[in-house]
Design an enzyme around this catalytic site. Structure first.
Site, PDB file in Angstrom:
ATOM      1  N   SER A  15      16.509   6.341  -6.381  1.00 30.57           N
ATOM      2  CA  SER A  15      16.315   6.031  -4.961  1.00 30.57           C
ATOM      3  C   SER A  15      17.613   6.095  -4.186  1.00 30.57           C
ATOM      4  O   SER A  15      17.594   6.132  -2.960  1.00 30.57           O
ATOM      5  CB  SER A  15      15.771   4.604  -4.829  1.00 30.57           C
ATOM      6  N   HIS A  51      13.275  13.216  -5.621  1.00 33.73           N
ATOM      7  CA  HIS A  51      12.920  11.846  -5.233  1.00 33.73           C
ATOM      8  C   HIS A  51      11.486  11.814  -4.696  1.00 33.73           C
ATOM      9  O   HIS A  51      11.236  12.178  -3.547  1.00 33.73           O
ATOM     10  CB  HIS A  51      13.930  11.352  -4.191  1.00 33.73           C
ATOM     11  N   ASN A  73      16.144   6.239   1.904  1.00 31.36           N
ATOM     12  CA  ASN A  73      16.466   4.814   1.716  1.00 31.36           C
ATOM     13  C   ASN A  73      17.653   4.339   2.550  1.00 31.36           C
ATOM     14  O   ASN A  73      17.824   3.142   2.729  1.00 31.36           O
ATOM     15  CB  ASN A  73      16.673   4.507   0.240  1.00 31.36           C
TER      16      ASN A  73
HETATM   17  N1  CAA Z   1      -4.072   6.796  -6.855  1.00 32.24           N
HETATM   18  C1  CAA Z   1      -5.158   7.346  -6.304  1.00 32.24           C
HETATM   19  N2  CAA Z   1      -5.722   6.913  -5.159  1.00 32.24           N
HETATM   20  C2  CAA Z   1      -5.154   5.848  -4.553  1.00 32.24           C
HETATM   21  C3  CAA Z   1      -4.005   5.202  -5.096  1.00 32.24           C
HETATM   22  C4  CAA Z   1      -3.449   5.727  -6.279  1.00 32.24           C
HETATM   23  N3  CAA Z   1      -2.338   5.225  -6.840  1.00 32.24           N
HETATM   24  N4  CAA Z   1      -3.668   4.188  -4.262  1.00 32.24           N
HETATM   25  C5  CAA Z   1      -4.560   4.173  -3.258  1.00 32.24           C
HETATM   26  N5  CAA Z   1      -5.459   5.177  -3.436  1.00 32.24           N
HETATM   27  C6  CAA Z   1      -6.553   5.572  -2.519  1.00 32.24           C
HETATM   28  C7  CAA Z   1      -7.576   4.496  -2.294  1.00 32.24           C
HETATM   29  O1  CAA Z   1      -8.621   4.595  -3.252  1.00 32.24           O
HETATM   30  C8  CAA Z   1      -8.073   4.817  -0.881  1.00 32.24           C
HETATM   31  O2  CAA Z   1      -8.968   5.903  -0.864  1.00 32.24           O
HETATM   32  P1  CAA Z   1     -10.058   6.049   0.343  1.00 32.24           P
HETATM   33  O3  CAA Z   1      -9.290   6.044   1.628  1.00 32.24           O
HETATM   34  O4  CAA Z   1     -10.709   7.360   0.066  1.00 32.24           O
HETATM   35  O5  CAA Z   1     -10.939   4.856   0.179  1.00 32.24           O
HETATM   36  C9  CAA Z   1      -6.833   5.314  -0.180  1.00 32.24           C
HETATM   37  O6  CAA Z   1      -5.957   5.760  -1.221  1.00 32.24           O
HETATM   38  C10 CAA Z   1      -6.188   4.233   0.628  1.00 32.24           C
HETATM   39  O7  CAA Z   1      -5.950   3.104  -0.207  1.00 32.24           O
HETATM   40  P2  CAA Z   1      -6.199   1.610   0.219  1.00 32.24           P
HETATM   41  O8  CAA Z   1      -7.422   1.512   1.109  1.00 32.24           O
HETATM   42  O9  CAA Z   1      -6.174   0.780  -1.028  1.00 32.24           O
HETATM   43  O10 CAA Z   1      -4.918   1.167   1.009  1.00 32.24           O
HETATM   44  P3  CAA Z   1      -4.183   1.804   2.263  1.00 32.24           P
HETATM   45  O11 CAA Z   1      -5.119   2.375   3.246  1.00 32.24           O
HETATM   46  O12 CAA Z   1      -3.213   0.759   2.701  1.00 32.24           O
HETATM   47  O13 CAA Z   1      -3.340   3.018   1.642  1.00 32.24           O
HETATM   48  C11 CAA Z   1      -1.165   3.508   0.869  1.00 32.24           C
HETATM   49  C12 CAA Z   1      -2.487   2.824   0.584  1.00 32.24           C
HETATM   50  C13 CAA Z   1      -1.345   5.037   0.907  1.00 32.24           C
HETATM   51  C14 CAA Z   1      -0.229   3.144  -0.255  1.00 32.24           C
HETATM   52  C15 CAA Z   1      -0.621   3.058   2.278  1.00 32.24           C
HETATM   53  O14 CAA Z   1      -0.663   1.657   2.364  1.00 32.24           O
HETATM   54  C16 CAA Z   1       0.780   3.521   2.529  1.00 32.24           C
HETATM   55  O15 CAA Z   1       1.015   4.659   2.895  1.00 32.24           O
HETATM   56  N6  CAA Z   1       1.766   2.597   2.377  1.00 32.24           N
HETATM   57  C17 CAA Z   1       3.164   2.896   2.586  1.00 32.24           C
HETATM   58  C18 CAA Z   1       3.706   3.589   1.362  1.00 32.24           C
HETATM   59  C19 CAA Z   1       5.145   3.942   1.512  1.00 32.24           C
HETATM   60  O16 CAA Z   1       5.812   3.685   2.503  1.00 32.24           O
HETATM   61  N7  CAA Z   1       5.700   4.555   0.446  1.00 32.24           N
HETATM   62  C20 CAA Z   1       7.082   4.876   0.383  1.00 32.24           C
HETATM   63  C21 CAA Z   1       7.793   3.742  -0.319  1.00 32.24           C
HETATM   64  S1  CAA Z   1       9.531   4.034  -0.411  1.00 32.24           S
HETATM   65  C22 CAA Z   1       9.700   5.061  -1.696  1.00 32.24           C
HETATM   66  O17 CAA Z   1       8.795   5.437  -2.374  1.00 32.24           O
HETATM   67  C23 CAA Z   1      11.099   5.514  -1.981  1.00 32.24           C
HETATM   68  C24 CAA Z   1      11.973   4.597  -2.748  1.00 32.24           C
HETATM   69  O18 CAA Z   1      12.932   5.110  -3.350  1.00 32.24           O
HETATM   70  C25 CAA Z   1      11.829   3.137  -2.761  1.00 32.24           C
HETATM   71  P1  NAD Z   2       9.489   0.467 -13.105  1.00 39.26           P
HETATM   72  O1  NAD Z   2      10.217  -0.798 -13.375  1.00 39.26           O
HETATM   73  O2  NAD Z   2       8.060   0.418 -12.673  1.00 39.26           O
HETATM   74  O3  NAD Z   2       9.550   1.441 -14.387  1.00 39.26           O
HETATM   75  C1  NAD Z   2      10.721   1.768 -15.077  1.00 39.26           C
HETATM   76  C2  NAD Z   2      10.306   2.246 -16.473  1.00 39.26           C
HETATM   77  O4  NAD Z   2      11.452   2.799 -17.129  1.00 39.26           O
HETATM   78  C3  NAD Z   2       9.791   1.112 -17.371  1.00 39.26           C
HETATM   79  O5  NAD Z   2       8.563   1.496 -17.951  1.00 39.26           O
HETATM   80  C4  NAD Z   2      10.889   0.929 -18.416  1.00 39.26           C
HETATM   81  O6  NAD Z   2      10.394   0.558 -19.685  1.00 39.26           O
HETATM   82  C5  NAD Z   2      11.468   2.346 -18.468  1.00 39.26           C
HETATM   83  N1  NAD Z   2      12.843   2.416 -18.958  1.00 39.26           N
HETATM   84  C6  NAD Z   2      13.895   1.613 -18.617  1.00 39.26           C
HETATM   85  N2  NAD Z   2      15.011   2.017 -19.264  1.00 39.26           N
HETATM   86  C7  NAD Z   2      14.663   3.101 -20.019  1.00 39.26           C
HETATM   87  C8  NAD Z   2      15.372   3.972 -20.895  1.00 39.26           C
HETATM   88  N3  NAD Z   2      16.675   3.823 -21.132  1.00 39.26           N
HETATM   89  N4  NAD Z   2      14.683   4.985 -21.495  1.00 39.26           N
HETATM   90  C9  NAD Z   2      13.359   5.171 -21.264  1.00 39.26           C
HETATM   91  N5  NAD Z   2      12.641   4.370 -20.435  1.00 39.26           N
HETATM   92  C10 NAD Z   2      13.284   3.350 -19.816  1.00 39.26           C
HETATM   93  O7  NAD Z   2      10.362   1.240 -11.998  1.00 39.26           O
HETATM   94  P2  NAD Z   2       9.892   2.322 -10.921  1.00 39.26           P
HETATM   95  O8  NAD Z   2       9.489   1.613  -9.679  1.00 39.26           O
HETATM   96  O9  NAD Z   2       8.972   3.290 -11.568  1.00 39.26           O
HETATM   97  O10 NAD Z   2      11.279   3.027 -10.584  1.00 39.26           O
HETATM   98  C11 NAD Z   2      11.839   3.984 -11.462  1.00 39.26           C
HETATM   99  C12 NAD Z   2      12.876   4.802 -10.720  1.00 39.26           C
HETATM  100  O11 NAD Z   2      12.262   5.437  -9.574  1.00 39.26           O
HETATM  101  C13 NAD Z   2      14.058   4.001 -10.162  1.00 39.26           C
HETATM  102  O12 NAD Z   2      15.214   4.795 -10.216  1.00 39.26           O
HETATM  103  C14 NAD Z   2      13.640   3.750  -8.718  1.00 39.26           C
HETATM  104  O13 NAD Z   2      14.727   3.514  -7.867  1.00 39.26           O
HETATM  105  C15 NAD Z   2      12.953   5.074  -8.397  1.00 39.26           C
HETATM  106  N6  NAD Z   2      11.976   5.023  -7.302  1.00 39.26           N
HETATM  107  C16 NAD Z   2      11.195   3.923  -7.150  1.00 39.26           C
HETATM  108  C17 NAD Z   2      10.267   3.905  -6.113  1.00 39.26           C
HETATM  109  C18 NAD Z   2       9.373   2.717  -5.899  1.00 39.26           C
HETATM  110  O14 NAD Z   2       8.779   2.596  -4.836  1.00 39.26           O
HETATM  111  N7  NAD Z   2       9.214   1.835  -6.860  1.00 39.26           N
HETATM  112  C19 NAD Z   2      10.138   5.022  -5.263  1.00 39.26           C
HETATM  113  C20 NAD Z   2      10.961   6.147  -5.483  1.00 39.26           C
HETATM  114  C21 NAD Z   2      11.890   6.136  -6.502  1.00 39.26           C
END
Ligand code: CAA
Ligand code: NAD
Length: 278
Positions: free
Chosen positions: A115, A136, A186
């Protein structure tokens, strides 16, 4: 193309799923069979939901049949592309890439789903900086359109081309950026989530109001506290620390409440409790 995924957590499971949905043979490695079983269960549930709604090509069993689960890194030796999705910790990832660089066939491309951690540093650890890149994916992987592709300092044009083409084959839209802390996604998202946590700590509003104001007022699909729980508070804290350290500006200081919750083991959805209970 043979696909490899390291880490069967929420991201690794999602990446393996979309690769298998696209018809690739996939190897998923994690440290223990219980983590692999949890990842397999996540994939089964997601495939069942997509199948129910007619959004899956083939049956869930066919897709799952293309995925092999293993605790042995050596099983990924013949992969053409390996995407790492383990814990957001630079030292742990660098150690893994040192090992992978020696195991995966020389023509194989190594990618990190990190991330925020510098792609160039992980590339150096792998010993194949030209065939290394950031790939990513966004959470939840099966639903989110974006793959942020991060070029390290020495990533070759050929590697960037193969990885963007692969992202398209996975049904995603790749967008390219350069290697700076937190990349684009991020650097912009996480300070907003951190500020929401700071608002909660300072008593600006309660959690429902903070989430509701951002959902209804900005049309965000999830409020920021719900989204932080969804991402994982440990991951959010690690990203804020990379931004704070990497950009050297106190505006990226992690909220003390975020730090305290991680210390308490309240990691959000994945641990059963964060700002909300699950
Ligand atoms: N697999 C398959 N289908 C899924 C699913 C999954 N994992 N999760 C949800 N669904 C489906 C549901 O069945 C539902 O289908 P229908 O519309 O046909 O009924 C649909 O997706 C919507 O789900 P929900 O009604 O449960 O919930 P929602 O309307 O709130 O949608 C969501 C869920 C798409 C996750 C929405 O809430 C969303 O877009 N949230 C924001 C997500 C976001 O910002 N992601 C980025 C995070 S940051 C990141 O990833 C980077 C990082 O490094 C941290
Ligand atoms: P998580 O905690 O759900 O899963 C991490 C997995 O990695 C676990 O199953 C753990 O057992 C495994 N693991 C840890 N050390 C290991 C090793 N040395 N060898 C093999 N397996 C190992 O975490 P996550 O949310 O899936 O995040 C994983 C990566 O993806 C991170 O770098 C995170 O920043 C990135 N990421 C996360 C998100 C998010 O929304 N959670 C979105 C984009 C990117």
């Amino acid at each position: 193309m043979i696909f490899g995924v390291i880490g069967a957590g929420q991201m690794g499971a999602g990446i393996a799923q979309v690769a298998a949905q696209a018809g690739f043979e996939v190897f998923v490695q994690d440290m223990a069979t219980e983590f692999l079983a949890r990842g397999e269960n996540t994939i089964e549930k997601s495939l069942a939901r997509l199948h129910e709604k007619g959004r899956l090509d083939g049956t869930p069993a066919e897709v799952l049949g293309r995925i092999r689960f293993t605790t042995e890194l050596h099983d990924l030796a013949h992969c053409d592309l390996v995407v790492e999705a383990i814990v957001e910790n630079e030292a742990v990832k660098a150690e893994l890439f040192r090992t992978l660089g020696a195991i995966v066939k020389p023509s194989g491309i190594l990618a990190s789903n990190t991330s925020s951690i510098p792609i160039t540093a992980l590339a150096s650890a792998s010993g194949r900086s030209d065939r290394f890149i950031g790939m990513h994916f966004m959470n939840p992987v099966p639903l989110m359109a974006l793959v942020e592709v991060i070029r390290g300092h020495q990533t070759s044009d050929e590697t960037a081309r193969i990885v963007t083409e692969t992202a398209v084959k996975l049904g995603k839209t790749p967008l390219i950026c350069n290697d700076f802390p937190g990349f684009v996604s991020n650097r912009i998202l996480m300070p907003m989530l951190n500020e929401a946590i700071q608002c909660l700590m300072e008593g600006v509003a309660d959690r429902e109001a903070i989430d509701g104001i951002m959902k209804l007022g900005m049309n965000h699909p999830m409020g920021p506290l719900t989204l932080a729980d969804f991402i994982g508070l440990d991951t959010c804290l690690s990203i804020m620390e990379v931004l704070h350290r990497g950009l050297g500006d106190d505006k990226y200081r992690p909220s003390p409440l975020l730090r305290k919750m991680v210390q308490a083991g309240l990691l959000g959805r994945k641990s059963g409790e964060g700002f909300y209970r699950y």
